[in-house]
Motif scaffolding. Structure first.
Motif, PDB file in Angstrom:
ATOM      1  N   ILE A  23      39.824  14.514  33.513  1.00  0.00           N
ATOM      2  CA  ILE A  23      41.123  15.528  33.171  1.00  0.00           C
ATOM      3  C   ILE A  23      40.032  16.710  33.529  1.00  0.00           C
ATOM      4  CG2 ILE A  23      42.409  16.709  31.495  1.00  0.00           C
ATOM      5  CD1 ILE A  23      42.576  13.936  29.898  1.00  0.00           C
ATOM      6  N   ILE A  24      40.738  17.526  34.397  1.00  0.00           N
ATOM      7  CA  ILE A  24      40.394  18.964  34.605  1.00  0.00           C
ATOM      8  C   ILE A  24      41.408  19.750  33.991  1.00  0.00           C
ATOM      9  CG2 ILE A  24      39.998  20.644  36.167  1.00  0.00           C
ATOM     10  CD1 ILE A  24      38.875  18.419  38.330  1.00  0.00           C
ATOM     11  N   GLU A  25      41.162  20.512  32.789  1.00  0.00           N
ATOM     12  CA  GLU A  25      42.137  21.289  32.380  1.00  0.00           C
ATOM     13  C   GLU A  25      41.830  22.842  32.676  1.00  0.00           C
ATOM     14  OE1 GLU A  25      44.150  22.737  27.993  1.00  0.00           O
ATOM     15  OE2 GLU A  25      42.275  21.559  28.144  1.00  0.00           O
ATOM     16  N   LEU A  26      42.816  23.422  33.167  1.00  0.00           N
ATOM     17  CA  LEU A  26      42.595  24.875  33.309  1.00  0.00           C
ATOM     18  C   LEU A  26      43.070  25.551  32.047  1.00  0.00           C
ATOM     19  CD1 LEU A  26      42.823  24.040  36.404  1.00  0.00           C
ATOM     20  CD2 LEU A  26      43.188  26.418  36.961  1.00  0.00           C
ATOM     21  N   VAL A  27      42.161  26.629  31.571  1.00  0.00           N
ATOM     22  CA  VAL A  27      42.662  27.457  30.517  1.00  0.00           C
ATOM     23  C   VAL A  27      42.582  29.067  31.097  1.00  0.00           C
ATOM     24  CG1 VAL A  27      42.261  25.709  28.798  1.00  0.00           C
ATOM     25  CG2 VAL A  27      40.651  27.758  29.262  1.00  0.00           C
ATOM     26  N   ASP A  28      43.170  29.923  30.584  1.00  0.00           N
ATOM     27  CA  ASP A  28      43.096  31.220  30.838  1.00  0.00           C
ATOM     28  C   ASP A  28      41.744  31.924  30.056  1.00  0.00           C
ATOM     29  OD1 ASP A  28      43.450  34.355  30.590  1.00  0.00           O
ATOM     30  OD2 ASP A  28      45.099  33.783  31.721  1.00  0.00           O
ATOM     31  N   ALA A  29      40.736  32.195  30.739  1.00  0.00           N
ATOM     32  CA  ALA A  29      39.542  32.714  29.983  1.00  0.00           C
ATOM     33  C   ALA A  29      39.662  33.738  28.935  1.00  0.00           C
ATOM     34  CB  ALA A  29      38.379  33.203  31.051  1.00  0.00           C
ATOM     35  N   SER A  78      36.654  11.396  30.678  1.00  0.00           N
ATOM     36  CA  SER A  78      35.674  12.628  30.865  1.00  0.00           C
ATOM     37  C   SER A  78      36.477  13.924  30.841  1.00  0.00           C
ATOM     38  CB  SER A  78      34.914  12.618  32.285  1.00  0.00           C
ATOM     39  OG  SER A  78      34.152  11.386  32.025  1.00  0.00           O
ATOM     40  N   ARG A  79      36.037  15.096  30.606  1.00  0.00           N
ATOM     41  CA  ARG A  79      36.762  16.375  30.321  1.00  0.00           C
ATOM     42  C   ARG A  79      36.098  17.592  31.248  1.00  0.00           C
ATOM     43  NH1 ARG A  79      39.944  16.465  25.695  1.00  0.00           N
ATOM     44  NH2 ARG A  79      40.550  18.541  26.037  1.00  0.00           N
ATOM     45  N   ILE A  80      36.682  18.188  31.899  1.00  0.00           N
ATOM     46  CA  ILE A  80      36.060  19.406  32.401  1.00  0.00           C
ATOM     47  C   ILE A  80      36.978  20.550  32.061  1.00  0.00           C
ATOM     48  CG2 ILE A  80      35.593  20.817  34.426  1.00  0.00           C
ATOM     49  CD1 ILE A  80      34.600  18.066  35.926  1.00  0.00           C
ATOM     50  N   VAL A  81      36.568  21.503  31.363  1.00  0.00           N
ATOM     51  CA  VAL A  81      37.524  22.776  31.327  1.00  0.00           C
ATOM     52  C   VAL A  81      37.060  23.941  32.215  1.00  0.00           C
ATOM     53  CG1 VAL A  81      38.003  24.416  29.438  1.00  0.00           C
ATOM     54  CG2 VAL A  81      37.606  22.331  28.638  1.00  0.00           C
ATOM     55  N   LEU A  82      38.000  24.347  32.829  1.00  0.00           N
ATOM     56  CA  LEU A  82      38.107  25.524  33.894  1.00  0.00           C
ATOM     57  C   LEU A  82      38.562  26.646  33.321  1.00  0.00           C
ATOM     58  CD1 LEU A  82      39.171  23.858  37.330  1.00  0.00           C
ATOM     59  CD2 LEU A  82      36.824  23.986  36.291  1.00  0.00           C
ATOM     60  N   LEU A  83      37.654  27.635  32.934  1.00  0.00           N
ATOM     61  CA  LEU A  83      37.838  28.996  32.471  1.00  0.00           C
ATOM     62  C   LEU A  83      38.388  30.007  33.460  1.00  0.00           C
ATOM     63  CD1 LEU A  83      34.805  29.160  29.931  1.00  0.00           C
ATOM     64  CD2 LEU A  83      37.206  29.325  29.195  1.00  0.00           C
ATOM     65  N   ASN A  84      39.853  29.675  33.636  1.00  0.00           N
ATOM     66  CA  ASN A  84      40.217  30.342  35.310  1.00  0.00           C
ATOM     67  C   ASN A  84      40.363  31.917  34.721  1.00  0.00           C
ATOM     68  OD1 ASN A  84      40.986  30.640  37.550  1.00  0.00           O
ATOM     69  ND2 ASN A  84      43.290  30.149  37.148  1.00  0.00           N
ATOM     70  N   LYS A  85      40.728  32.816  35.597  1.00  0.00           N
ATOM     71  CA  LYS A  85      40.571  34.258  35.700  1.00  0.00           C
ATOM     72  C   LYS A  85      39.444  34.768  34.903  1.00  0.00           C
ATOM     73  CE  LYS A  85      45.520  33.649  36.200  1.00  0.00           C
ATOM     74  NZ  LYS A  85      47.042  33.640  35.682  1.00  0.00           N
ATOM     75  N   ALA A  86      38.474  33.954  34.836  1.00  0.00           N
ATOM     76  CA  ALA A  86      37.160  34.585  34.215  1.00  0.00           C
ATOM     77  C   ALA A  86      36.896  36.014  34.787  1.00  0.00           C
ATOM     78  CB  ALA A  86      35.927  33.469  34.403  1.00  0.00           C
ATOM     79  N   ASP A  87      37.111  36.306  35.900  1.00  0.00           N
ATOM     80  CA  ASP A  87      36.978  37.793  36.396  1.00  0.00           C
ATOM     81  C   ASP A  87      37.734  38.768  35.765  1.00  0.00           C
ATOM     82  OD1 ASP A  87      39.103  36.241  37.700  1.00  0.00           O
ATOM     83  OD2 ASP A  87      39.446  38.010  39.038  1.00  0.00           O
ATOM     84  N   LEU A  88      38.505  38.435  35.006  1.00  0.00           N
ATOM     85  CA  LEU A  88      39.613  39.597  34.172  1.00  0.00           C
ATOM     86  C   LEU A  88      39.129  39.274  32.495  1.00  0.00           C
ATOM     87  CD1 LEU A  88      43.096  38.349  35.372  1.00  0.00           C
ATOM     88  CD2 LEU A  88      41.666  40.296  36.218  1.00  0.00           C
TER      89      LEU A  88
END
Length: 279
Positions: free
Chosen positions: A27-33, A52-62
């Protein structure tokens, strides 16, 4: 202000997700950073046990870079992989590919021992509405294969996307839970636009955001709007309306316009890199 939003198609989407989870390895879960707790769907913890789990801290540039690093450490301590990401930028995608292989190493090794050599890793991409799943998939795949939009609810049905010989992605519609037990979660989701602005009182939301910013990032509002931060949330919104010329007919201040301007400045990063939540 009560935050609730659960259209019928989301109930259907959750049921579909329960079925799809049997087909995937990861599972690749996107969350807002900026709000990793509020933008994480607790259903995924329950549905994704033993995956297995991956968390993508999306919008990390913000988001605040120091907070990004703290969140990565937080997830690592809990046995999950975490990657800081700006899903519009393809440069970070190699890193994601490497983490996928790492997260699924055991599975791939097991397949190899059983003589299964060419089966790709099957990953489900999950996340709440408006968190950037479709943009991530398009950047990752290098072509526009998932619809994107900056309004919640663009992805309506599931679709498998073959990235390369190693990875297949399953895109799923964004799922929000039926009721926010903690209204702070609803408020934070409204800040980033995961709950449509038409469904909330934008002026009230802006006043709440002003309150948080003056505590967590003192000086940021005075710097951008020349506002006196000791004036309280209403006073600051009033000063913002004046400094930005938000007026109705007859020179009356337009608080709704000022509130919308503040929210847009926050969401676009014009206020600076801000994280609302910390581990």
């Amino acid at each position: 202000m009560q935050y609730q939003w659960y259209p019928g198609h989301m109930t259907k989407a959750k049921r579909q997700m329960q079925e799809d989870i049997k087909l995937i390895d990861l599972i690749i879960e996107l969350v807002d950073a900026r709000i990793p707790v509020s933008s994480h769907n607790p259903d995924i913890d329950q549905l994704g046990q033993n995956k297995s789990r991956i968390v993508l801290l999306n919008k990390a540039d913000l988001a605040d870079e120091q907070r990004n690093q703290e969140w990565c450490s937080y997830y690592k301590e809990r046995g999950m992989y975490a990657v800081r990401l700006d899903s519009r930028n393809r440069a970070g995608m190699k890193n994601v590919q490497a983490v996928i292989q790492d997260a699924c190493r055991e599975k791939l090794e097991k397949n190899r021992r059983r003589g299964i050599l060419n089966r790709p890793v099957r990953a489900m991409v999950a996340g709440i509405p408006n968190v950037g799943k479709s943009t991530f998939i398009n950047s990752f795949a290098g072509k526009a294969c998932a619809k994107t939009g900056n309004k919640p609810g663009v992805t309506k049905g599931k679709q498998w996307i073959r990235l390369n010989k190693n990875v297949e992605l399953l895109d799923t519609p964004g799922i929000l839970w039926p009721k926010f037990e903690d209204q702070t979660v609803g408020l934070h989701l409204a800040y980033i636009g995961s709950i449509k602005d038409e469904l909330v009182n934008v002026e009230e939301m802006a006043l709440e955001l002003i309150g948080e910013l003056t505590v967590k990032y003192p000086g940021i509002l005075s710097e951008r709007y020349e506002a006196d931060e000791t004036a309280g949330s209403i006073g600051i919104l009033e000063q913002l309306a004046r400094s930005r010329g938000c007026l109705k007919k007859g020179s009356e201040l337009d608080y709704a316009k000022a509130a919308a301007l503040l929210m847009e400045d926050f969401r676009s990063g014009r206020l600076g890199r801000i994280s609302i939540e910390t581990p």
